[in-house]
Design a protein around this motif. Sequence first.
Motif, PDB file in Angstrom:
ATOM      1  N   GLU A   1      38.775  42.800  10.833  1.00 36.74           N
ATOM      2  CA  GLU A   1      37.615  43.685  11.046  1.00 36.74           C
ATOM      3  C   GLU A   1      38.045  45.075  11.490  1.00 36.74           C
ATOM      4  N   LEU A   2      39.072  45.126  12.318  1.00 37.21           N
ATOM      5  CA  LEU A   2      39.545  46.403  12.851  1.00 37.21           C
ATOM      6  C   LEU A   2      39.982  47.348  11.741  1.00 37.21           C
ATOM      7  N   ALA A   3      40.634  46.807  10.723  1.00 43.40           N
ATOM      8  CA  ALA A   3      41.114  47.653   9.618  1.00 43.40           C
ATOM      9  C   ALA A   3      39.952  48.350   8.917  1.00 43.40           C
ATOM     10  N   PHE A   4      38.860  47.625   8.705  1.00 41.69           N
ATOM     11  CA  PHE A   4      37.696  48.233   8.052  1.00 41.69           C
ATOM     12  C   PHE A   4      36.984  49.202   8.991  1.00 41.69           C
ATOM     13  N   ALA A   5      36.969  48.870  10.282  1.00 42.37           N
ATOM     14  CA  ALA A   5      36.316  49.746  11.256  1.00 42.37           C
ATOM     15  C   ALA A   5      37.027  51.087  11.371  1.00 42.37           C
ATOM     16  N   ILE A   6      38.352  51.071  11.264  1.00 43.93           N
ATOM     17  CA  ILE A   6      39.130  52.311  11.343  1.00 43.93           C
ATOM     18  C   ILE A   6      38.653  53.315  10.296  1.00 43.93           C
TER      19      ILE A   6
END
Length: 202
Positions: free
Chosen positions: A103-108
């Motif tokens: 999820e973090l990768a997309f949030a970045i």
Amino acid sequence: MKTTKGLNLREIIVMAAIAAVFGVLYLVWIFFGQFIQATFGPVGWGFISGFWIIAPILCAYIIRKPGVALIAELIAATIEVLVGSVNAGVVLLLGFTQGIGAELAFAIFLYRNYRLPVLMLAGIFGTSANFMTIYFLYGYSQYSNILTGLMFMAMVISGALIAGWGSKSIADGLSRTGVLANFALGKIYHEQRNEQYASQEQ
């Protein structure tokens, strides 16, 4: 392509279905992973670890909305527990950390970029979160720094290729069949195909 943030019923159903299928496959992969680790050690296991990060990336790539990756991985982990009666605490913790990583990768990128490099980054983040979790859960500090380093590198490669590139390949294949026409990925694929046809006619 802009999308609304809330999930609609169709998206929830498809996300849950995909995650449930992979929850069962994850369980099967556990036994395969045990064989690989017994045969080739933790580094060999690392090279197949990306499989456990497919569900969140696949669902996120198809639906393209915040929270999808985390929710999908939690659903998959829950199915693992319900079907296989495995260690619920460990599996759910891994599902949470792996889901957060992806999820973090997309949030970045503010949920606006779903190109292959971002999908591969999501896979890397997911397997990195997996590594950190099992490192402390299973006492991997007992291994040498070289061995744990090689294991981590293997997991990074697996996350990029199996989870990132693999998820994209699966979803793109589904898009070509038309079954994803009502989802963000399917609409983008349809638009691109129409543009190609238009350019060929000119």
